[in-house]
Design an enzyme around this catalytic site. Structure first.
Site, mmCIF file in Angstrom:
data_model
loop_
_atom_site.group_PDB
_atom_site.id
_atom_site.type_symbol
_atom_site.label_atom_id
_atom_site.label_comp_id
_atom_site.label_asym_id
_atom_site.label_seq_id
_atom_site.Cartn_x
_atom_site.Cartn_y
_atom_site.Cartn_z
ATOM 1 N N PHE A 123 7.272 5.112 -5.514
ATOM 2 C CA PHE A 123 6.645 4.179 -4.594
ATOM 3 C C PHE A 123 7.402 4.157 -3.268
ATOM 4 C CE2 PHE A 123 5.165 0.080 -2.952
ATOM 5 C CZ PHE A 123 3.801 0.276 -3.114
ATOM 6 N N ASP A 188 13.941 -0.712 -10.342
ATOM 7 C CA ASP A 188 12.700 -1.365 -9.923
ATOM 8 C C ASP A 188 11.818 -1.508 -11.162
ATOM 9 O OD1 ASP A 188 10.223 -2.101 -8.924
ATOM 10 O OD2 ASP A 188 10.384 -0.850 -7.136
ATOM 11 N N TYR A 213 3.374 -10.145 -8.829
ATOM 12 C CA TYR A 213 1.913 -10.226 -8.711
ATOM 13 C C TYR A 213 1.166 -9.186 -9.526
ATOM 14 C CZ TYR A 213 2.749 -6.712 -4.999
ATOM 15 O OH TYR A 213 3.168 -5.619 -4.281
ATOM 16 N N LYS A 214 1.873 -8.370 -10.296
ATOM 17 C CA LYS A 214 1.197 -7.379 -11.136
ATOM 18 C C LYS A 214 0.975 -7.963 -12.529
ATOM 19 C CE LYS A 214 3.344 -3.594 -8.524
ATOM 20 N NZ LYS A 214 2.184 -3.245 -7.695
ATOM 21 N N ARG A 360 -6.382 5.562 -11.430
ATOM 22 C CA ARG A 360 -5.426 4.797 -12.240
ATOM 23 C C ARG A 360 -6.105 3.556 -12.808
ATOM 24 N NH1 ARG A 360 -0.123 2.030 -9.522
ATOM 25 N NH2 ARG A 360 -1.782 0.728 -8.691
#
Length: 401
Positions: A123, A188, A213-214, A360
């Site tokens: 990322f 991470d 927030y995931k 995804r």
């Protein structure tokens, strides 16, 4: 071939089967993007109404004390600690993932000489932060492909940032093995927390950050969290010295003295609406047995993989077969992935696209039923058979993919 009746029986026997109803999802929509933005827990909507109307609207500034807003970063951090195998005083909620990463990578990099390492194919924010940390510390920056990380973690590295679960493919690093190499690593956990089994103590993790927030369903832009093993807390200095990280913030001293423990990594005043929404999401996650969540994630993945291999063999699955080597999303390579994802969204199957060619799909066990995955794979097959994705309007769209 697994039938629709088969998966209906799985749902009827699912020990987590009551959880989907606790999320406010539109009827008929199959939401496979909880790995990017988690769904709205019904409890969060009610909590936010109360916070806005009562705690803020009526309590006003008194709510910092009366409603214990003041300790919310540590309180919610202690709850997240239970999800990641950490002690309650080793996690605090603050800022964004990027800011938390900057704090910990700077602090770790200052502890010893050497280069700053990051994965060049993961990322982008992690690489951006790592490059800037190297620049600020006057060190060299080492971007390394994910497959080459183990060989690159040598004594020449001052600190590294590695992502536990790859955001594209869902490939999972072996944290224990990489930590054993002796290089300070900031992990991470953005695609790990709430998604895969974690035991930071067992894996000897010393530093980590993660997203709210995931899978934690904290809401758009929810605050992040950072973890610092207790034995390191007094040795590391946050590069962002702010009043909320002072040992006595309401003494209003202009001389900074860091708070003891994990609180020293706080900076500015906490954003309470986002933090309290995150707490509702974390509370809901803690209600579900972690092993049951993971077992369902594995079964959702295998159902999706098996059906799509038969229905749409043109999709190349890039997510590992072995459960212990992957996260809780499934990814496929296809040259027209972006247009296909956009067409699927119009057909009420919401996944996402990651450049250059990845479709995804998040497999969130608290929001999904097995029949949802069965239906989603059938809709994918129908869209492909009809060529619906070839329509020109699916070749462009909004910035967020």
């Amino acid at each position: 071939m697994i039938t629709r009746e088969d998966v209906r029986q799985w749902d009827a026997a699912d020990p987590l089967g009551a959880f989907p109803a606790r999320f406010a999802l539109p009827p008929g929509l199959i939401y496979l993007d909880g790995n990017s933005l988690g769904a709205l827990p019904r409890a969060s909507a009610a909590r936010l109404r109360s916070v806005v109307e009562k705690e803020w609207g009526e309590g006003l500034i008194r709510s910092w004390n009366d409603r214990d807003w003041v300790s919310a970063p540590q309180r919610v951090g202690a709850k997240i600690a239970r999800l990641i195998g950490a002690d309650e005083d080793e996690v605090v909620v603050a800022d964004s993932t990027s800011v938390c990463l900057f704090k910990l990578l700077m602090a770790a990099g200052e502890m010893r000489a050497g280069a700053i390492l990051a994965e060049s194919d993961n990322f982008p924010t992690d690489a951006h932060v790592a490059a800037r940390v190297a620049e600020l510390l006057g060190r060299s920056y080492r971007p390394i492909l994910r497959d080459d990380v183990a060989e690159a973690l040598t004594s020449e590295i001052a600190a590294a940032v590695l992502t536990h679960v790859d955001y594209r493919t869902a490939r999972r690093h072996d944290m224990a093995a990489l930590n054993a190499l002796g290089v300070p690593i900031v992990w991470d956990l953005s695609h790990s927390v709430g998604a895969v089994p974690l035991d930071l103590k067992e894996d000897r993790v010393k530093l980590a950050v993660g997203c709210g927030y995931k899978f934690l369903n904290g809401g758009p832009g929810a605050p992040a969290f950072l973890y610092v093993a207790r034995e390191l807390q007094g040795r590391l200095a946050s590069p962002i010295a702010g009043w909320w990280g002072h040992k006595a913030p309401f003494d209003f001293s202009t001389a900074f003295e860091p708070a003891p423990g994990i609180a020293r990594f706080l900076s500015g005043t906490p954003a309470m609406l986002g933090l309290l929404a995150l707490e509702s999401g974390v509370d809901l996650m803690l209600e579900a047995d972690a092993q049951l969540r993971w077992e369902k994630s594995v079964r959702l993945h295998d159902l999706f993989a098996t059906r799509l291999a038969t229905l749409c063999p043109e999709f190349e699955r890039v997510t590992p077969d072995a459960p212990e080597q992957r996260g809780s999303h499934i990814a496929f390579r296809h040259p027209n992935a972006l247009a296909i994802v956009r067409a699927l969204i119009e057909h009420e199957v919401v996944g996402d696209f990651r450049t250059p060619d990845i479709a995804r799909f998040g497999l969130t066990p608290l929001t999904l039923r097995y029949e949802d995955v069965w239906r989603a794979t059938q809709i994918i097959a129908d869209v492909m058979a009809a060529g619906a994705w070839r329509e020109t309007r699916f070749l462009s769209g909004g910035m967020v993919t």
